[in-house]
Write a protein that holds these residues in place. Sequence first.
Motif, PDB file in Angstrom:
ATOM      1  N   TRP A 150       0.875  -1.173   0.000  1.00 59.91           N
ATOM      2  CA  TRP A 150       0.000   0.000   0.000  1.00 59.91           C
ATOM      3  C   TRP A 150       0.911   1.222   0.000  1.00 59.91           C
ATOM      4  N   ASP A 151       0.876   2.002  -1.079  1.00 61.78           N
ATOM      5  CA  ASP A 151       1.723   3.188  -1.189  1.00 61.78           C
ATOM      6  C   ASP A 151       0.878   4.450  -1.049  1.00 61.78           C
ATOM      7  N   SER A 152       1.538   5.534  -0.669  1.00 64.07           N
ATOM      8  CA  SER A 152       0.827   6.789  -0.448  1.00 64.07           C
ATOM      9  C   SER A 152       0.351   7.437  -1.748  1.00 64.07           C
ATOM     10  N   LYS A 153       1.104   7.265  -2.847  1.00 64.54           N
ATOM     11  CA  LYS A 153       0.782   8.002  -4.074  1.00 64.54           C
ATOM     12  C   LYS A 153       0.864   7.195  -5.361  1.00 64.54           C
ATOM     13  N   LEU A 154       1.735   6.195  -5.444  1.00 64.70           N
ATOM     14  CA  LEU A 154       1.923   5.487  -6.709  1.00 64.70           C
ATOM     15  C   LEU A 154       0.630   4.831  -7.169  1.00 64.70           C
ATOM     16  N   PRO A 155       0.350   4.837  -8.470  1.00 63.75           N
ATOM     17  CA  PRO A 155      -0.894   4.238  -8.978  1.00 63.75           C
ATOM     18  C   PRO A 155      -0.963   2.741  -8.706  1.00 63.75           C
ATOM     19  N   VAL A 156      -2.165   2.248  -8.476  1.00 57.70           N
ATOM     20  CA  VAL A 156      -2.386   0.811  -8.337  1.00 57.70           C
ATOM     21  C   VAL A 156      -1.910   0.115  -9.607  1.00 57.70           C
ATOM     22  N   GLY A 157      -1.198  -0.977  -9.449  1.00 58.43           N
ATOM     23  CA  GLY A 157      -0.652  -1.710 -10.587  1.00 58.43           C
ATOM     24  C   GLY A 157       0.808  -1.409 -10.867  1.00 58.43           C
ATOM     25  N   THR A 158       1.353  -0.357 -10.249  1.00 57.69           N
ATOM     26  CA  THR A 158       2.757  -0.013 -10.452  1.00 57.69           C
ATOM     27  C   THR A 158       3.665  -1.143  -9.946  1.00 57.69           C
TER      28      THR A 158
END
Length: 244
Positions: A150-158
């Motif tokens: 779970w990242d703060s900003k990177l798009p889902v699927g990155t």
Amino acid sequence: MNTALNTRCLATLAAALLTACAAPSKAPPPAADGWQPLALPGKKPTRYQWTEKDGRLALEASSERSASIWRKRMEPSPGSVGEVSFSWWAQGLIPNASVADVDREDAVARVIFGFGGDIDSLPMRTRMKFELAQALTGEVPPYATLMYVWDSKLPVGTVVVNPRSDRIRKIVIDSGPAELRRWRDHKRDLASDFRRAFGEAPGPLLSMAVMTDSDNSRASARTWYGPVSVGGAAAAAAAVPPAP
């Protein structure tokens, strides 16, 4: 290899490669299906404890400028790697954290899988890093490590290749604050995700883990994890009540 590989790099490698050992307080009884708390070199440990969250039995991870792992080793199976499912509940994000930046590489939630393979086939530089990690922790690192994060900003699927070791790769499956403070249930085709991240078929599954860390950002994080299931067989990270 540059011997100035610093403590942060070693801790990052150890975290992703699921190494080292030491138990925080309130560890579960042996009936917890093989899950164990694991500390990281030079890091204050995240606190893991059995609890309940929104009616679900769960493993609570409380990180205060800390980083450590909750891991289960597995018997390598000659069969194919199948579907995995897991869940997490995150209280909040870590400001400015990013799983793509080694200096800010924290995450409120991670589920991690370690795979076997032919380590002798890897480049010399990579093998030397593995040897250094083994000397530090007493364990041979997995051939490859895949994280769901779970990242703060990177798009889902990155897909993120760890800048310290290309044998560690991450897939963002939750991003930003929209899904905070509720259970997020995920089901993934682990073999397909491994091929997408590494460009090759996965070897035998050696280990699984959960991890919440906030040490690089010098912040705090709080997350709850539900059971992890591989190929339909539950390996419950949080399905055993606390010890009396």
